[in-house]
Design an enzyme around this catalytic site. Structure first.
Site, PDB file in Angstrom:
ATOM      1  N   TYR A 244      57.773 -14.449  -9.285  1.00 39.77           N
ATOM      2  CA  TYR A 244      57.947 -13.886  -7.944  1.00 39.77           C
ATOM      3  C   TYR A 244      59.225 -14.361  -7.278  1.00 39.77           C
ATOM      4  O   TYR A 244      59.493 -14.003  -6.144  1.00 39.77           O
ATOM      5  CB  TYR A 244      56.749 -14.261  -7.067  1.00 39.77           C
ATOM      6  CG  TYR A 244      55.445 -13.800  -7.651  1.00 39.77           C
ATOM      7  CD1 TYR A 244      55.131 -12.434  -7.664  1.00 39.77           C
ATOM      8  CD2 TYR A 244      54.548 -14.698  -8.207  1.00 39.77           C
ATOM      9  CE1 TYR A 244      53.944 -11.992  -8.227  1.00 39.77           C
ATOM     10  CE2 TYR A 244      53.365 -14.261  -8.770  1.00 39.77           C
ATOM     11  CZ  TYR A 244      53.065 -12.914  -8.772  1.00 39.77           C
ATOM     12  OH  TYR A 244      51.889 -12.475  -9.322  1.00 39.77           O
ATOM     13  N   LYS A 245      59.993 -15.183  -7.975  1.00 35.38           N
ATOM     14  CA  LYS A 245      61.151 -15.781  -7.336  1.00 35.38           C
ATOM     15  C   LYS A 245      62.442 -15.064  -7.734  1.00 35.38           C
ATOM     16  O   LYS A 245      62.450 -14.201  -8.600  1.00 35.38           O
ATOM     17  CB  LYS A 245      61.231 -17.269  -7.705  1.00 35.38           C
ATOM     18  CG  LYS A 245      60.026 -18.057  -7.244  1.00 35.38           C
ATOM     19  CD  LYS A 245      59.855 -17.994  -5.741  1.00 35.38           C
ATOM     20  CE  LYS A 245      58.699 -18.806  -5.225  1.00 35.38           C
ATOM     21  NZ  LYS A 245      57.392 -18.514  -5.829  1.00 35.38           N
TER      22      LYS A 245
END
Ligand SMILES: Cc1ncc(COP(=O)(O)O)c(C=O)c1O
Length: 433
Positions: A206-207
């Site tokens: 998710y980064k």
């Protein structure tokens, strides 16, 4: 001599494993790295993906070496999540019972949870209009019990590192950067995560940079690195001689197992090599959109601590009040611009302190309530309330986040800015309380 006949089957499940990796849609380059991380294993029942005691050159080690080179840090440690990175850094800095750690009121909850699991007391400081920690409020909250300041480069926005570094120096505190949301960001030309005493990264899917679940801990200090190593691998596989006696008091203590797998090392090495170009694309597009958005009386852009250093994955504005911002977000969506707010009465959000139920209500894994009831803690019993950081609450209720795509071209950026201008012009004076 005993003769044994049992043998593991040929193949070791490698084909299934690679088919799974392909399913995740990895590029050929990444797949080749994954393949190289596992293919040399013969005659074992599963792919051998451990970092230590593995006959292959370690991919995690390669990732760490590359991280040092990229970010300009003396030491890097690969771990299995951003939360583990924080826990390792806190342990390395000796954060524990009796200590206070200052954290911002706007950060993903893990920054704060790791303080509690380290048995220290989180002290929550305001963010300012940059949406990063407000150095003035941090200064006001430093006490004789403060051990560290944890600054968080939130949503790709870099903190005021000069002021925070000066504060930490003046009071002899560790300054730990939570860089989970700003991998590739820079402050005055230096990579965030490599400026403070220690820097923690999340490399989860998710980064900005990452895949799966992983993290990194950076530091220039050999001793802090050693202690972070111990926290990340209490089995001590990381030591030159695993079973040797302690080389210096404080080297060996009861830690955890936060080791990164070789697969994560292989994949994240590829990912990390994209970081700098990726951050440049985001930053370029964010600034192009921002430059083409006009000035409005009641819809103000977020000020920045370093416009060229912000990663740029989000462009932030503030409306006049929550209704105003809500209407703008809705109209931006209808105009085809991806935008959102954070938290509301109906949608909780782990990024804002008011929703950190576990902190507000001091919920801990065991009933006695340690660290909130810790006898080593000499301060007044900690109290948390939803109105304790009014500036942050006000800002978060009014903030609207426009998502920036790194792959937009100049024309796309202008079109997005045009759509924003249309909505802002229409709504600048609407929605009085
Ligand atoms: C600011 C911040 N810190 C820490 C973390 C924790 O990282 P991880 O999910 O890899 O444990 C996150 C993840 O969302 C984050 O956004």
């Amino acid at each position: 001599m005993v003769q044994l006949e049992g043998r593991p089957p040929e193949g070791g499940g490698m084909e299934e494993f690679m088919a799974l990796a392909e399913l995740f849609g990895y590029s050929d380059e990444t797949l080749a790295k994954v393949q190289s991380a596992v293919s040399e294993e013969k005659g074992v029942p599963v792919p051998q993906l451990t970092r230590y005691y593995n006959p292959q050159p370690s991919r995690v080690k390669m990732l760490e070496e590359y991280a040092c080179e990229l970010f300009g840090s003396n030491y890097a440690l690969g771990v299995n999540s951003g939360t583990s990175a924080l826990n390792s850094a806190y342990a390395a800095c000796g954060i524990g019972p009796g200590d206070e750690v200052i954290v911002p009121a706007y950060t993903f909850f893990a920054t704060v949870a790791a303080v509690v699991t380290s048995k220290a007391i989180p002290v929550i400081a305001e963010v300012d209009e940059t949406l990063c920690m407000d150095p003035q409020d941090v200064a006001a909250k430093i006490t004789s019990r403060t051990k560290a300041i944890v600054c968080v480069h939130m949503s790709g926005n870099v903190c005021d590192m000069d002021s925070l570094t000066a504060l930490a120096k003046e009071h002899g505190l560790a300054l730990i950067e939570d860089n989970a949301q700003a991998c590739g960001g820079k402050y005055k030309g230096r990579f965030t995560g490599a400026i403070g005493t220690m820097g923690c990264f999340s490399l989860s899917s998710y980064k900005i940079t990452g895949a799966g679940e992983a993290g990194l801990v950076l530091t220039d200090d050999e001793w802090l690195h050693t202690r972070a190593l111990n926290q990340h691998d209490t089995a001590a596989c990381w030591r030159p001689d695993r079973f040797a006696v302690e080389r210096r008091p404080g080297e060996l203590f009861c830690g955890q197992n936060y080791r990164m797998s070789e697969l994560e090392g292989a994949v994240n090495l590829v990912q990390l090599k994209k970081t700098e170009a990726q951050a440049q694309r985001f930053n370029r597009n964010m600034r192009t959109v921002a430059d083409h958005v006009g000035e409005f009386k009641n819809i103000r852009p977020r000020p920045s601590n370093d416009k060229e250093g912000d990663v740029g994955c989000m462009l932030v504005f503030f409306g006049r009040n929550p209704q105003h911002s809500g209407q703008i977000i809705q109209d931006l969506g209808e105009a085809g611009v991806s935008a959102g707010g954070r938290g509301s009465k109906t949608a909780r959000d782990w990024h804002i302190y008011t929703y950190w139920e576990h902190i507000m209500e001091q919920k801990t894994a065991t009933e006695e309530g340690c660290p909130f009831t810790c006898p080593y803690y000499q301060g007044d019993p900690p109290r948390y309330s939803p109105d304790m950081c009014p500036n942050t609450t006000d800002l978060m209720e009014r903030a609207l986040f426009v998502n920036i795509d790194q792959w937009w071209n100049e024309g796309d950026c202008r079109r997005v800015a045009g759509a924003i201008n249309g909505v802002f012009a229409n709504l600048d004076t609407c929605c009085d309380r």
